[in-house]
Design a protein around this motif. Structure first.
Motif, PDB file in Angstrom:
ATOM      1  N   SER A 196       0.830  -1.211   0.000  1.00 55.23           N
ATOM      2  CA  SER A 196       0.000   0.000   0.000  1.00 55.23           C
ATOM      3  C   SER A 196       0.858   1.253   0.000  1.00 55.23           C
ATOM      4  O   SER A 196       0.608   2.186  -0.774  1.00 55.23           O
ATOM      5  N   ARG A 202       0.978   4.045  -2.771  1.00 50.57           N
ATOM      6  CA  ARG A 202       0.543   5.396  -2.418  1.00 50.57           C
ATOM      7  C   ARG A 202       1.576   6.437  -2.863  1.00 50.57           C
ATOM      8  O   ARG A 202       1.209   7.521  -3.347  1.00 50.57           O
ATOM      9  N   THR A 248       0.824   9.300  -5.660  1.00 50.86           N
ATOM     10  CA  THR A 248       0.955  10.728  -5.371  1.00 50.86           C
ATOM     11  C   THR A 248       1.552  11.456  -6.566  1.00 50.86           C
ATOM     12  O   THR A 248       1.128  12.559  -6.915  1.00 50.86           O
ATOM     13  N   VAL A 281      -3.710   8.883   0.398  1.00 45.53           N
ATOM     14  CA  VAL A 281      -3.549   8.533  -1.019  1.00 45.53           C
ATOM     15  C   VAL A 281      -4.030   7.100  -1.220  1.00 45.53           C
ATOM     16  O   VAL A 281      -3.611   6.196  -0.495  1.00 45.53           O
ATOM     17  N   SER A 300      -4.340   3.339  -2.444  1.00 45.89           N
ATOM     18  CA  SER A 300      -3.500   2.318  -3.051  1.00 45.89           C
ATOM     19  C   SER A 300      -4.169   1.826  -4.335  1.00 45.89           C
ATOM     20  O   SER A 300      -5.302   2.191  -4.644  1.00 45.89           O
TER      21      SER A 300
END
Length: 665
Positions: free
Chosen positions: A568, A572, A576, A638, A640
Motif C-alpha cells: 500500500s 501510495r 501521489t 492517497v 493504493s
C-alpha cells in the motif's frame, strides 16, 4: 416498529423509531375491514439492522367492542404468549370505526387539506435550515482519547499482560490496539462517539488481556457518566478499574451536534440560494482557521435504483439503502416487492476528512434472517461532481466486479481546502465496525503480487541507472554523466524537493495531454482478480491443508497484513506522483515548494536544530500529545491500487463490455 394484521394478513407496518423506549409515531391509516369478527392483531418489534428483529410484545383489538362513528382512545397491554406474567408496556391508539358507505373520499380530502395547510404554515414560519435541524439524528459528539493505564493486574506467567480496551456507548463500540508485555500501557488513541440524548449517557469500558489461541482474560471494568461533564471543554479523567487492579487515564470532550440528518427531497437546504450562500460562507477561505475539525459538508440525494437483483422466491426484493461516510451510517426506508425502488431521500453528513470514501449499499430486507446484499458503490469525496445526477453501476461486496442493477445519486460536497489540507497531516479516523480479518489464499497472493510489482519497479529503476554506468547506450550514458557532474558540482539541499517536483510535473503533463497510464493499474488488478479464486473450502482434498492453515491463522494474518502495508505505501507514493488524486498531488506540490523555499533561505543546521528541539520538548510541552508522522498521515490519504479499483466507476454499458472482454479472454 409495529405490525398490524387482520385475519393473518399484514395490513399496515409503522415506521421505526430509533433509540426510544417511549416512541411516539403519530401515524394515521385507514383500513378496510370485511368483518368485525376478525380482531386487529398488533405486534411490536425492536428493529436490528442485519439481524432478526426482536419480539417486544403483542395485543388484540376486538373491533366488535368499538362504538361506531366515535373517536376512542384505546390502551392495549402488550404481552408475550410464552411469558404471560411479564410486563412489556402498553400501546396507545386513537381508533374510529366508520361504516363502508361513509364518505371516505371526503374524509381523505379533508385530511389532505389539513396536511397541506399545516405543512404550508410550517415552511412559512420556519426556514429550511430549521426544518433540516429538526431532522438531525444525534445531539452531539463525545471525543475520547485513551492515553494510558497504570498498575494493571499481571495475567500471564511472565508477570505481564497484553492489554487492550473495549468501549461501548449504546450500540457504538470501539476496540483499542493491543500493547504487548506491559502493566503500564500507553495507547494514545483518539476516537469519537455520537450522543443521541441531551443528558449524555454512560460509556462502559472493559480491559482485557490478549491471549493467542484461547479466550482473552478479563482485567477489569469501569464506566463514565457523561451527564455532569461540561460541553466544549476537555476533561482529564483518572478512572479506577472495578473487579480488577489499576486505572485508566482518559481525555473526554463533549461537542455540539454534527450536521448529520435524513429528510425528504422537499427539505433540501442546498437548493435554497440563501442557505447555500450561508454554507459557502461557512467554508470560505476567510474562515480557514475557525473550527479546524469542521472541514465541510456533503449532501447525498438517494433517488432510486433500477434492475436490482431478485432476492426473494417471488422474483422480487424488499430493497433499502445504507449510506456510510467514515463512522456515520444512515439508511432509507424499505420499498417492498420492487426491483426498481424509489427512495427520494436526502442525507446530509459532516465532512471531517475530505479523503473519506462515501459508500452506498443496497440490501434486501428479510424479517427472519440478516439482510441480503444486493450491491454497493464507493465514491471518494474528491471525485464528486457537484449537482450531477448520475447512475452508478452496483458492485460486489469487495468492489472488484459488477453485480446487477444501478443506483441514481445526486451528490454535493462543499469544503474548505485549507482545512482539508491541514487535516491531511493528522491520523486518519479508524472505522469502529470492521470485518474480522480472515485467512485467504487469494488475498495473500494478491498482496504478494502487489509487493512484487513495487519491487520490480525499483529493480527496473536500478537496472536503468546501471545501464548508464555500463554504457549500453552511449548517448544516454553521456547525458547521464554530464547531468551527474553538473548536479554534484552545484548541489544544494533545496534541489531534493525540487527534483521531486519533476515527476509530478511530468505526470501532470501526461494526464493533461490524455496519455493517462493510471487505468493500466485497474485492468491489471481486474485480471489478477479473475485468475485465482479461493476454493480451498470447496475442495475436500485440501481439508488437511485448511486445518493446518487455521492452526497458524495469527501468523498468516500478520504476514498478510504486512504485505498489504508494504504494498500500500509503495503504491501510495507512486499514486501521489501520477495524479491519481489531483488534490493530494497539488498539496504535495505546495508542500514541496514551501520546503524548497525554506531550505533555500534557511541554513540546514537551523532547520535540523529546530526539528531536534521540537522533538525533545514535545513531551514536556504536552504530556498527553498523541504522536504521529505527518508524512505517513499524508500517504494514508492517497489510495493504493486496490482502493483505486474499488472506487473506479464504470457506466453499465462499459461494465457489460468489460465482462465480455474478460469472458473472451
Amino acid at each position: 416498529r409495529g405490525e398490524f394484521k387482520i385475519g393473518g394478513k399484514e395490513v399496515f407496518r409503522s415506521k421505526t423509531i430509533n433509540k426510544n423506549l417511549n416512541p411516539v409515531w403519530e401515524e394515521k391509516v385507514s383500513l378496510l375491514v370485511d368483518s368485525l369478527r376478525e380482531p386487529l392483531y398488533v405486534k411490536v418489534f425492536d428493529y436490528d439492522f442485519g439481524l432478526q428483529d426482536d419480539f417486544m410484545g403483542s395485543a388484540y383489538l376486538y373491533l366488535e367492542s368499538l362504538e361506531h362513528q366515535r373517536n376512542l382512545d384505546v390502551t392495549l397491554d402488550l404481552e408475550d404468549p410464552q411469558y404471560p406474567d411479564h410486563d412489556l408496556g402498553t400501546l396507545d391508539l386513537a381508533v374510529t370505526l366508520s361504516p363502508k358507505e361513509g364518505d371516505f373520499r371526503e374524509a381523505t380530502m379533508l385530511l389532505r387539506r389539513s396536511w397541506k395547510r399545516s405543512n404550508k404554515q410550517l415552511h412559512s414560519s420556519m426556514r429550511l435550515s430549521d426544518v433540516h435541524r429538526k431532522a438531525q439524528l444525534w445531539r452531539g459528539i463525545v471525543s475520547i482519547s485513551l492515553i494510558e493505564a497504570r498498575d494493571l493486574q499481571p495475567m500471564d506467567a511472565n508477570g505481564f499482560s497484553d492489554p487492550y480496551v473495549k468501549f461501548r456507548l449504546g450500540h457504538q463500540k470501539y476496540k483499542s490496539k493491543t500493547i504487548p508485555k506491559t502493566l503500564n500501557p500507553q495507547w494514545r488513541e483518539q476516537f469519537d462517539f455520537h450522543l443521541y440524548e441531551e443528558q449524555g449517557g454512560f460509556i462502559d469500558i472493559t480491559v482485557w488481556d490478549k491471549d493467542a489461541g484461547k479466550k482473552d482474560d478479563f482485567m477489569g471494568r469501569c464506566s463514565i457518566d457523561l451527564s455532569p461533564l461540561s460541553k466544549e471543554h476537555t476533561h482529564k479523567l483518572d478512572v479506577p478499574l472495578e473487579e480488577g487492579e489499576g486505572m485508566l487515564v482518559l481525555l473526554v470532550t463533549l461537542t455540539g451536534a454534527a450536521a448529520v440528518s435524513i429528510s425528504d427531497l422537499s427539505v433540501n437546504i442546498l437548493d435554497d440560494p440563501h442557505e447555500r450562500h450561508q454554507i459557502l460562507q461557512r467554508y470560505s477561505v476567510l474562515r480557514s482557521f475557525h473550527n479546524l475539525k469542521d472541514v465541510g459538508m456533503v449532501q447525498v440525494k438517494v433517488i432510486r435504483a433500477e434492475r436490482l437483483m431478485a432476492a426473494d422466491v417471488t422474483g422480487k426484493s424488499d430493497p433499502f439503502c445504507v449510506v456510510e461516510l467514515s463512522n456515520d451510517r444512515l439508511q432509507t426506508h424499505t420499498v417492498y416487492k420492487n426491483l426498481n425502488p424509489e427512495w427520494n431521500k436526502v442525507f446530509t453528513f459532516n465532512v471531517k476528512d475530505i479523503h473519506s470514501v462515501l459508500e452506498v449499499t443496497v440490501y434486501d430486507e428479510d424479517r427472519d434472517r440478516s439482510a441480503d446484499f444486493l450491491g454497493k458503490v464507493a465514491i471518494p469525496l474528491l471525485n464528486i461532481q457537484n449537482g450531477e445526477r448520475k447512475a452508478y453501476a452496483l458492485k460486489s461486496k469487495e468492489l472488484t466486479g459488477p453485480t446487477k442493477g444501478v443506483i441514481f445519486l445526486e451528490i454535493d460536497v462543499i469544503f474548505n481546502a485549507v482545512k482539508a489540507g491541514l487535516r491531511t497531516l493528522i491520523p486518519i479516523e479508524q472505522k469502529y465496525i470492521e470485518d474480522e480479518p480472515r485467512v485467504s489464499k487469494q488475498l495473500l497472493l494478491q498482496n504478494f503480487n502487489r509487493v512484487r510489482r513495487c519491487i520490480l519497479f525499483l529493480i527496473n529503476a536500478g537496472c536503468y541507472i546501471n545501464s548508464c554506468f555500463e554504457w549500453h547506450s552511449p548517448q544516454r550514458s553521456i547525458c547521464a554523466f554530464l547531468l551527474f557532474v553538473l548536479v554534484v558540482w552545484n548541489f544544494e539541499l533545496y534541489m531534493i524537493p525540487l527534483a521531486l517536483l519533476l515527476p509530478l510535473a511530468w505526470n501532470y503533463i501526461l494526464v493533461a495531454s490524455g496519455k493517462d497510464t493510471r487505468q493500466d493499474v485497474v485492468s491489471d488488478l481486474l485480471e489478477d482478480e479473475d485468475e485465482d479464486y479461493d476454493k480451498d473450502d470447496k475442495d475436500p482434498e485440501r481439508k488437511g491443508f485448511i486445518n493446518k492453515l487455521y492452526a497458524i491463522q495469527d501468523v498468516c494474518i500478520s504476514v498478510q497484513n504486512a504485505l498489504d502495508e508494504v504494498a500500500s505505501y509503495g503504491e501510495r507514493i507512486k499514486n501521489t506522483f501520477n495524479w491519481t488524486v489531483p488534490f493530494l498531488s497539488w498539496l504535495a506540490i505546495v508542500a514541496l515548494c514551501v520546503a524548497t523555499v525554506l531550505i533555500y533561505y534557511i541554513p540546514l543546521r537551523y532547520i535540523v536544530l529546530a526539528w531536534g528541539v521540537n522533538k525533545f520538548t514535545k513531551k514536556l510541552r504536552d504530556p498527553y500529545n498523541i504522536d504521529n508522522n505527518q508524512l505517513l498521515d499524508f500517504l494514508s490519504r492517497v489510495p493504493s491500487d486496490i482502493q483505486v479499483v474499488g472506487t473506479h466507476t464504470h457506466s453499465p454499458r462499459t461494465l457489460e463490455l468489460l465482462l465480455l472482454l474478460l469472458l473472451k479472454g
